[in-house]
Design a protein around this motif. Structure first.
Motif, short mmCIF file in Angstrom:
data_model
loop_
_atom_site.label_atom_id
_atom_site.label_comp_id
_atom_site.label_asym_id
_atom_site.label_seq_id
_atom_site.Cartn_x
_atom_site.Cartn_y
_atom_site.Cartn_z
N PRO A 131 45.71 41.94 45.32
CA PRO A 131 45.95 41.57 43.92
C PRO A 131 47.42 41.26 43.66
CG PRO A 131 44.67 43.59 44.08
CD PRO A 131 45.22 43.31 45.44
N GLU A 132 47.67 40.36 42.75
CA GLU A 132 49.03 40.07 42.29
C GLU A 132 49.09 40.33 40.79
OE1 GLU A 132 49.92 36.06 43.58
OE2 GLU A 132 50.93 36.83 45.36
N TYR A 133 50.25 40.84 40.35
CA TYR A 133 50.39 41.23 38.96
C TYR A 133 51.61 40.53 38.35
CZ TYR A 133 47.20 44.93 40.41
OH TYR A 133 46.11 45.62 40.91
N ASN A 134 51.51 40.25 37.05
CA ASN A 134 52.66 39.66 36.37
C ASN A 134 53.63 40.76 35.95
OD1 ASN A 134 51.61 40.89 34.03
ND2 ASN A 134 50.54 39.03 33.39
N TYR A 136 54.09 42.14 33.29
CA TYR A 136 53.54 43.10 32.33
C TYR A 136 52.54 44.05 32.99
CZ TYR A 136 55.51 39.66 29.12
OH TYR A 136 56.36 38.81 28.47
N GLY A 137 52.36 43.92 34.30
CA GLY A 137 51.44 44.79 35.01
C GLY A 137 49.99 44.36 34.92
N VAL A 138 49.76 43.16 34.45
CA VAL A 138 48.40 42.64 34.33
C VAL A 138 48.09 41.76 35.55
CG1 VAL A 138 46.82 41.24 32.95
CG2 VAL A 138 48.56 42.67 31.82
N GLN A 139 46.93 41.97 36.14
CA GLN A 139 46.57 41.20 37.33
C GLN A 139 46.45 39.71 36.98
OE1 GLN A 139 43.25 42.69 39.59
NE2 GLN A 139 43.06 40.81 40.79
N SER A 140 47.14 38.89 37.79
CA SER A 140 47.16 37.45 37.54
C SER A 140 46.36 36.67 38.58
CB SER A 140 48.61 36.94 37.53
OG SER A 140 49.26 37.25 38.75
N TYR A 144 45.05 36.69 43.03
CA TYR A 144 45.17 37.27 44.36
C TYR A 144 46.17 36.48 45.19
CZ TYR A 144 40.97 39.94 43.22
OH TYR A 144 40.08 40.79 42.62
#
Length: 344
Positions: free
Chosen positions: A234-237, A239-243, A245
């Protein structure tokens, strides 16, 4: 040996020079006021019961009472007994993989979070053992030196994430080397390295390094985080929200897979054992038992002093001084004149 149970109260002694300054100012004002009545000899005859020394004596007694009271409240402790305490245990260095691949969610909630939960449970089981933590990705860093402060260990553990190491990769060999260097090799007690990773080693020959460490008597246990089938990363922005993979240059989703073979070889060369993490409960109990079965040796000897409270003596003297101060009047008394005490 003397120390104080509550040393902060000693700051109240700073008020002593303040009290002295205020007293001197009051006495000067009082002396100037008396001078307005006339010369000293004349005033003494007009006020025969007035004593010049008694206010000073009363003030000195009050200051001594204040000092003893403050020291008593700070609770002075004296060492009365010296004991030798020996502690038995082992040294456990944990090498924790914090590369981005540890964010894969083939183990709930993800590999890294699961690994941290396992380490926390291991800390809860330790008794007298020392624990340290090395984090690694493309480089290895000592996060926590060996300690018996399990509270501090959990605090350091809670701060670990994939940003703990700025260089991506999986340098298992470097992490094992740093763990070995963190031990005191002059000590004869047992030493253990617990390697927690997905096993995708890209930086060095970890198996060879594990073999060299094993020859020094350090045992290596390995926990494989993840599955052989693998999972996306997973990749996150910000703000800690998953954006999404992680993808490669061809925009294909990257799948990270567990490499059990490498970890099995590392554990075998380190005279330890290997276990693969899973979503089931208690999967780590086997490796915990293996570590717990290692013979514990004398890690060190420490001297502990049994302290005794001495505040009661200072409080008693302070109360006694206050009682004495109450019986000293500023005016001369008849019985004092007969005894010729404080008659000036």
């Amino acid at each position: 040996m003397i120390k104080f149970a509550h040393p902060l109260y000693l700051y109240a002694l700073i008020l002593v020079p303040v009290f002295i300054g205020v007293f001197i100012a009051l006495m000067m004002w009082r002396r100037n006021a008396i001078k307005k009545f006339g010369e000293r000899r004349l005033v003494d005859k007009l006020i025969p019961s007035y004593s010049r020394r008694r206010p000073t004596i009363k003030f000195i007694i009050l200051m001594l009472a204040w000092i003893f009271l403050v020291v008593g409240v700070a609770d002075p402790l004296t060492g009365s007994k010296l004991e030798q305490a020996k502690r038995k245990g082992i040294d456990v260095m944990i090498a924790l993989d914090v590369s981005n691949s540890m964010l894969a969610e083939d183990i709930a909630p993800n590999r890294l979070a699961n690994a941290k939960q396992v380490i926390s449970k291991l800390i809860n089981k330790l008794e007298g053992d020392r624990i340290g933590i090395v984090v690694f990705a493309g480089k290895a860093f000592l996060q926590l030196p060996l300690t018996t402060d399990y509270g501090a260990a959990k605090l350091f553990l809670s701060t670990i994430d994939t940003r703990s190491v700025g260089v991506q990769g999986t340098a298992i060999g470097e992490a094992l080397t740093l763990c070995q260097q963190s031990f005191d090799e002059t000590k004869k007690h047992s030493k253990v390295i617990l390697l927690i990773t997905d096993g995708e080693n890209h930086e060095d020959n970890a198996v060879t390094i594990a073999s060299e460490i094993g020859k020094k008597g350090t045992r290596i246990f390995a926990i494989g985080m993840g599955s052989v089938d693998g999972a996306p990363i997973p990749e996150y922005n910000k703000y800690g929200v998953q954006s999404g993979y992680k993808t490669d240059r061809e925009n294909n989703t990257v799948i990270t897979r567990l490499d059990p073979k490498t970890l099995e070889e590392i554990a075998a060369n380190g005279d330890g054992s290997y276990v693969r993490a899973s979503n089931s409960r208690g999967w780590f109990s086997t490796i915990f038992k293996d570590i717990d079965s290692i013979q514990k040796g004398d890690i060190d000897s420490k001297k502990y002093i049994d302290y005794e409270d001495q505040f009661q003596y200072f409080i008693f003297i302070a109360i006694l001084l206050l009682i004495i101060e109450l019986f000293i009047f500023e005016k001369k008394s008849k019985w004092a004149k007969k005894l010729n005490i404080f008659n000036k």
